[in-house]
Each structure stands twice: as C-alpha cells, then as structure tokens.
Design an enzyme around this catalytic site. Structure first.
Site, PDB file in Angstrom:
ATOM      1  N   HIS A 122       0.839  -1.214   0.000  1.00  0.00           N
ATOM      2  CA  HIS A 122       0.000   0.000   0.000  1.00  0.00           C
ATOM      3  C   HIS A 122       0.867   1.255   0.000  1.00  0.00           C
ATOM      4  CE1 HIS A 122      -2.069  -2.842   2.984  1.00  0.00           C
ATOM      5  NE2 HIS A 122      -2.784  -2.965   1.864  1.00  0.00           N
ATOM      6  N   HIS A 124       1.280   4.533   2.133  1.00  0.00           N
ATOM      7  CA  HIS A 124       0.923   5.070   3.456  1.00  0.00           C
ATOM      8  C   HIS A 124       1.165   6.586   3.468  1.00  0.00           C
ATOM      9  CE1 HIS A 124       0.412   1.301   6.038  1.00  0.00           C
ATOM     10  NE2 HIS A 124       0.474   0.881   4.786  1.00  0.00           N
ATOM     11  N   HIS A 139      -2.903   4.247   5.946  1.00  0.00           N
ATOM     12  CA  HIS A 139      -3.000   4.281   4.482  1.00  0.00           C
ATOM     13  C   HIS A 139      -3.254   5.715   4.028  1.00  0.00           C
ATOM     14  CE1 HIS A 139      -4.111  -0.195   3.687  1.00  0.00           C
ATOM     15  NE2 HIS A 139      -3.090  -0.048   4.509  1.00  0.00           N
ATOM     16  N   HIS A 147     -10.926   1.391   3.192  1.00  0.00           N
ATOM     17  CA  HIS A 147     -10.097   0.407   2.523  1.00  0.00           C
ATOM     18  C   HIS A 147     -11.018  -0.632   1.856  1.00  0.00           C
ATOM     19  CE1 HIS A 147      -6.468  -1.945   1.904  1.00  0.00           C
ATOM     20  NE2 HIS A 147      -7.198  -3.000   2.199  1.00  0.00           N
ATOM     21  N   HIS A 150      -8.656   3.243  -1.025  1.00  0.00           N
ATOM     22  CA  HIS A 150      -7.621   4.278  -0.918  1.00  0.00           C
ATOM     23  C   HIS A 150      -6.819   4.284  -2.218  1.00  0.00           C
ATOM     24  CE1 HIS A 150      -7.924   2.970   3.520  1.00  0.00           C
ATOM     25  NE2 HIS A 150      -8.695   4.031   3.324  1.00  0.00           N
ATOM     26  N   ASP A 153      -4.027   1.556  -2.567  1.00  0.00           N
ATOM     27  CA  ASP A 153      -4.315   0.164  -2.190  1.00  0.00           C
ATOM     28  C   ASP A 153      -3.996  -0.741  -3.384  1.00  0.00           C
ATOM     29  OD1 ASP A 153      -5.121   0.862   0.335  1.00  0.00           O
ATOM     30  OD2 ASP A 153      -7.264   0.901  -0.143  1.00  0.00           O
ATOM     31  N   HIS A 189       3.841  -5.510   3.287  1.00  0.00           N
ATOM     32  CA  HIS A 189       3.382  -6.188   4.508  1.00  0.00           C
ATOM     33  C   HIS A 189       3.737  -7.672   4.522  1.00  0.00           C
ATOM     34  CE1 HIS A 189       0.896  -2.945   6.254  1.00  0.00           C
ATOM     35  NE2 HIS A 189       0.853  -2.519   5.001  1.00  0.00           N
ATOM     36  N   ARG A 212       4.571  -4.636   9.123  1.00  0.00           N
ATOM     37  CA  ARG A 212       5.196  -3.849   8.035  1.00  0.00           C
ATOM     38  C   ARG A 212       6.642  -4.319   7.883  1.00  0.00           C
ATOM     39  NH1 ARG A 212       2.718   2.218   9.341  1.00  0.00           N
ATOM     40  NH2 ARG A 212       0.556   1.496   9.534  1.00  0.00           N
TER      41      ARG A 212
HETATM   42 CU   LIG Z   1      -0.152  -0.942   4.319  1.00  0.00          CU
HETATM   43 ZN   LIG Z   2      -6.140   1.050   2.163  1.00  0.00          ZN
END
Ligand SMILES: [Cu+2]
Ligand SMILES: [Zn+2]
Length: 245
Positions: A122, A124, A139, A147, A150, A153, A189, A212
């Site tokens: 993603h 951030h 995010h 989500h 976003h 994403d 992730h 993360r």
């Molecule tokens: Cu993320």
């Molecule tokens: Zn998201």
C-alpha cells in the site's frame, strides 16, 4: 469559460469583421466602416481568444509530459530479527497528470517457501521512516474513504521463490496534483490484504495485512530506472519464449 471560448472560436472562424448577409439581394458590408468602435472590440476579443487558445495548447503540452518516480524499498528499521529482510524497487510511470499510473514492483528477500504466498502493498500517508515503517502512518486516504478504495491500495502480490516481480497498469493513483503520492511511503506487509472483507474495523482501514516488513519514500526520478526495467522485462519474455519453444 466555455461559452466565452465558443464565442471566441466563432469570431476566430469569421476571421475578419466583414460579413455577408443571408439575403443575397444585400451585399456584404464592412463593419469597420459602419461601426469602427464595435469592429475594434471584436478584433480585441479575437486577439484575446487567440491568446487563451495558445495558452490552452501550451498547458496541454505540459500536461503531456511523462512523470517517473522511484521508491527504494528497505527492511523496516523496527523489524524483529526473525523477520524476512525485503529489499528492492518500486517504479512508477505516468504519461500525464490525468492518466492512470503504471508501476513495477521488484522485491526480494521473502522466505523461499515451497508454495507461492500473497503479500499486501500500500501507499501510506507519511514519507517518514524515522521509526522504521511504523512512522509512515495509516493508508494514504485524501478523500476519507474506506479500505480498499484508498488511492494506494495496490492489493496482493504473489511471491514465488522469495521474489515478487510484477508490472501493473491502470492504477488509480497519481504523481501529480493535490493527491500526488510523491513524498509518501510504499509499505510491504508480511500478510495478505483481506480487501475490506475481514468483518472488523481494521479491515476497513488497512485490510489486516499484518506486520510492516519493508518500506520506502516515493521520489521523482528520470526515466532511466523505468527503461532498465523495460529492457529486463523484454529479456525475461524472450527467455520464457525460448523455454516454451
Ligand atoms: Cu499498508
Ligand atoms: Zn487502504
């Protein structure tokens, strides 16, 4: 603006202030002789419209400039020692501020498990890596949506033999304008994104994608890294074709 432009284009089409009347019995007349003040006003408007037209053309040319960005992925500084150390590159290309984004993801260092696994990536909010990937915040969500809507994403990516290698197109995220992702972070992730279907609040915020592992800050770049990836992709395709024939 549009009605003004339309009138201007009409004037531009006329070209001069000599008009032919619809009735063929009447001859054309020169407005400059009958109403010199009006003729002057029309000529001035004509010049202004041409100026605006040229400016619009110039803006369109600026609009057509390709943009590139690069993100050098590093393991999170706050990562536990038993976690995989993921490194690599995420590259972005956008043909114009209004076009959709293309991206290359080239990451390695995942555990080389026998079965392919799926990992979430993603954008951030903050380009702040001072506390590892934890300080990149939530995010990036400029329009306050849930989500997985976003702009950054990117969803899930298959990892094979510890490597993630993917070219994606049509991404609804931009390097230009008020919602540009330049200066924000890309986060890789440990887990899979549930795409908002997890049935809890976290699912609608981050897809329950887990730890993360690695991250980077998106910075603008030349086209060089992107072109190298294009060459690499061609080479891989040729190798694949050679194998299958
Ligand atoms: Cu993320
Ligand atoms: Zn998201």
């Amino acid at each position: 603006m549009l009605p003004f432009l339309f009138c201007g284009m009409l004037l531009a089409a006329l070209g001069s202030v000599t008009w032919t009347l619809p009735n063929p019995e009447e001859s054309s007349f020169d407005l400059a002789e009958i109403r010199p003040d009006l003729a002057e006003k029309i000529n001035e408007t004509h010049a202004k419209v041409l100026e605006i037209w040229m400016e619009l053309r110039r803006l369109r040319e600026v609009d057509a400039t390709e943009m590139y960005a690069i993100c050098q992925v590093q393991p999170s500084a706050s990562l536990a020692t038993d976690q995989p150390r993921v490194t690599g590159l995420v590259l972005f290309k956008q043909l114009s501020p209004s076009s959709r984004l293309e991206a290359f993801f080239d990451l390695e260092g995942f555990p080389a498990e026998p079965n392919a696994s799926s990992r979430a990536i993603h954008v951030h909010q903050f380009g702040d890596l001072s506390q590892g990937c934890e300080s990149t915040g939530p995010h990036y969500n400029p329009t306050s949506v849930q989500h997985p809507r976003h702009p950054g994403d990117f969803g899930n990516f298959m990892v094979r033999d510890g490597r993630l290698w993917k070219h994606r197109t049509g991404l609804n995220v931009s390097l230009a304008g008020p919602h540009s992702i330049l200066g924000r972070a890309v986060v890789v992730h440990a887990g899979e994104d549930d795409m908002g279907r997890g049935g809890n609040q976290a699912s609608l915020e981050n897809g329950n994608a887990g730890r993360r592992l690695a991250c980077c800050v998106v910075g603008s770049s030349s086209s060089a890294a992107w072109e190298r990836q294009v060459q690499e992709r061609k080479k891989r395709r040729q190798e694949r074709e050679c194998k299958t024939t």
